[in-house]
Scaffold this active site. Structure first.
Site, PDB file in Angstrom:
ATOM      1  N   SER A  85     -43.504  87.344  92.721  1.00 24.74           N
ATOM      2  CA  SER A  85     -42.821  88.600  93.046  1.00 24.74           C
ATOM      3  C   SER A  85     -43.570  89.756  92.396  1.00 24.74           C
ATOM      4  CB  SER A  85     -41.385  88.569  92.524  1.00 24.74           C
ATOM      5  OG  SER A  85     -40.869  89.887  92.549  1.00 24.74           O
ATOM      6  N   HIS A 122     -44.060  87.766  97.412  1.00 22.78           N
ATOM      7  CA  HIS A 122     -42.635  88.085  97.490  1.00 22.78           C
ATOM      8  C   HIS A 122     -42.425  89.572  97.181  1.00 22.78           C
ATOM      9  CE1 HIS A 122     -38.361  86.867  97.309  1.00 22.78           C
ATOM     10  NE2 HIS A 122     -38.246  87.742  96.321  1.00 22.78           N
ATOM     11  N   ASP A 136     -39.626  92.440  96.668  1.00 20.14           N
ATOM     12  CA  ASP A 136     -38.207  92.706  96.424  1.00 20.14           C
ATOM     13  C   ASP A 136     -37.874  94.145  96.787  1.00 20.14           C
ATOM     14  OD1 ASP A 136     -37.097  90.262  95.284  1.00 20.14           O
ATOM     15  OD2 ASP A 136     -38.619  90.556  93.735  1.00 20.14           O
ATOM     16  N   MET A 152     -35.097  97.041  97.021  1.00 21.82           N
ATOM     17  CA  MET A 152     -33.798  97.411  96.432  1.00 21.82           C
ATOM     18  C   MET A 152     -33.473  98.868  96.753  1.00 21.82           C
ATOM     19  SD  MET A 152     -34.409  95.773  92.712  1.00 21.82           S
ATOM     20  CE  MET A 152     -34.931  94.082  92.499  1.00 21.82           C
ATOM     21  N   HIS A 189     -37.750  90.297 100.703  1.00 20.95           N
ATOM     22  CA  HIS A 189     -36.368  90.013 100.276  1.00 20.95           C
ATOM     23  C   HIS A 189     -35.609  91.334 100.222  1.00 20.95           C
ATOM     24  CE1 HIS A 189     -33.724  88.495  96.666  1.00 20.95           C
ATOM     25  NE2 HIS A 189     -33.009  88.719  97.749  1.00 20.95           N
ATOM     26  N   MET A 216     -32.653  93.568  99.448  1.00 17.90           N
ATOM     27  CA  MET A 216     -31.399  93.712  98.683  1.00 17.90           C
ATOM     28  C   MET A 216     -30.892  95.120  98.944  1.00 17.90           C
ATOM     29  SD  MET A 216     -32.748  91.792  95.268  1.00 17.90           S
ATOM     30  CE  MET A 216     -34.437  91.993  95.760  1.00 17.90           C
ATOM     31  N   MET A 246     -30.231  82.769  94.923  1.00 24.62           N
ATOM     32  CA  MET A 246     -30.504  83.634  93.762  1.00 24.62           C
ATOM     33  C   MET A 246     -30.075  82.905  92.501  1.00 24.62           C
ATOM     34  SD  MET A 246     -31.660  86.918  94.642  1.00 24.62           S
ATOM     35  CE  MET A 246     -31.956  87.012  92.945  1.00 24.62           C
ATOM     36  N   ASP A 285     -34.951  82.031  93.474  1.00 27.38           N
ATOM     37  CA  ASP A 285     -35.448  83.345  93.064  1.00 27.38           C
ATOM     38  C   ASP A 285     -34.720  83.831  91.816  1.00 27.38           C
ATOM     39  OD1 ASP A 285     -36.421  85.896  92.854  1.00 27.38           O
ATOM     40  OD2 ASP A 285     -35.724  86.575  94.815  1.00 27.38           O
TER      41      ASP A 285
HETATM   42  C1  DX5 Z   1     -34.375  89.912  91.396  1.00 27.23           C
HETATM   43  C2  DX5 Z   1     -35.495  89.630  92.358  1.00 27.23           C
HETATM   44  C3  DX5 Z   1     -36.454  88.589  91.912  1.00 27.23           C
HETATM   45  C4  DX5 Z   1     -37.139  88.914  90.628  1.00 27.23           C
HETATM   46  C5  DX5 Z   1     -37.815  87.695  90.065  1.00 27.23           C
HETATM   47  O1  DX5 Z   1     -33.490  90.815  91.974  1.00 27.23           O
HETATM   48  O2  DX5 Z   1     -35.007  89.227  93.613  1.00 27.23           O
HETATM   49  O3  DX5 Z   1     -37.413  88.305  92.915  1.00 27.23           O
HETATM   50  O4  DX5 Z   1     -38.068  89.949  90.762  1.00 27.23           O
HETATM   51  O5  DX5 Z   1     -38.302  88.056  88.830  1.00 27.23           O
HETATM   52  P1  DX5 Z   1     -38.248  87.059  87.610  1.00 27.23           P
HETATM   53  O6  DX5 Z   1     -39.102  85.904  87.985  1.00 27.23           O
HETATM   54  O7  DX5 Z   1     -38.810  87.869  86.500  1.00 27.23           O
HETATM   55  O8  DX5 Z   1     -36.814  86.657  87.399  1.00 27.23           O
HETATM   56 ZN    ZN Z   2     -36.513  88.371  95.287  1.00 28.49          ZN
END
Ligand code: DX5
Ligand code: ZN
Length: 230
Positions: free
Chosen positions: A11, A35, A37, A39, A69, A71, A141, A179
């Site tokens: 990620s 990956h 993320d 947000m 991903h 969110m 998650m 994840d």
């Molecule tokens: C959290 C994300 C993850 C996160 C993983 O909201 O979806 O992908 O970045 O990071 P680590 O491996 O540091 O938990």
């Molecule tokens: Zn993620």
């Protein structure tokens, strides 16, 4: 010896934002998926990247498998933007507009890319039973979504076990992705529990002793060991 393909999905949220391009290069192709993320500051209490960022990654790395991903709350607006930006797989949360979940997964598939459905630690697998038939991937998650660097919630692996059983019973084909909080100490456990794709952020990009490439090689070695002992 039984083997199955395990996808390592670092990620990029775990990298220094000023050095994202260099961080991708620093992995020296020792990963399978990148990956991303996304947000929106609303669905989760953090902001990250927009679709223009995904597009720039796609342009710079045309062959990369972009594992997006989402969110976010405003799927109607944001989902088409990431499809257009060149995502290879888009995962949406079951908690976002559950009334539209089936249709949104279909919309992703119709665009010719893979569809994923994600569940938060507080959401039971039962909530996604009825959409599993249109999912290419289920993301479990193992931390509360929003931030990297949190502690792995081990109970999430019970959901992975359940998803493995359902897949076999119903003859579904989805991959299972985990994840949050994955590192060199627990990756083998995740794979043993049935995870096919492994997301890791801080473990890959914030290791004091190893480069991202070295961490990924060690992760791969830990995964291979699981199969050597089977
Ligand atoms: C959290 C994300 C993850 C996160 C993983 O909201 O979806 O992908 O970045 O990071 P680590 O491996 O540091 O938990
Ligand atoms: Zn993620």
């Amino acid at each position: 010896m039984q083997t199955r393909k395990i996808f390592l999905a670092p990620s990029i949220l775990g990298a220094n934002p000023l050095k994202i391009y260099d961080s991708i290069i620093a992995m020296e192709n020792n990963f399978d998926w990148l990956h991303l993320d996304i947000m929106d500051g609303h669905f989760v209490r953090n902001l990250s990247f927009g679709a223009d960022f995904a597009l720039k990654i796609r342009e710079a790395f045309p062959d990369i498998f972009l594992d997006v991903h989402l969110m976010i709350d405003e799927l109607k607006i944001i989902l088409p933007q990431f499809i257009k930006a060149g995502a290879s797989l888009v995962t949406i949360h079951a908690e976002t507009e559950p009334q539209l979940l089936h249709a949104s997964l279909n919309e992703i598939r119709k665009a010719g890319i893979k569809s994923g459905v994600a569940i938060c630690p507080s959401t039971p697998v039962e909530n996604i039973f009825d959409v599993l038939e249109v999912a290419d991937l289920v993301l479990v998650m193992s931390v509360t979504p929003g931030f990297g660097g949190q502690k792995f919630i081990e109970r999430s692996l019970e959901k992975v076990n359940k998803l493995v059983s359902i897949r076999a019973a119903k003859k579904y084909n989805y991959l299972i992705e985990i994840d949050g909080g994955i590192n060199l100490n627990n990756i083998a456990l995740a794979v043993k529990s049935g995870c096919d794709a492994i997301v890791a952020g801080s473990a890959v990009f914030n290791n004091a002793e190893k480069t991202p490439s070295e961490v990924l090689k060690s992760m791969r070695a830990n995964v291979e060991e699981v199969f050597n002992f089977d």
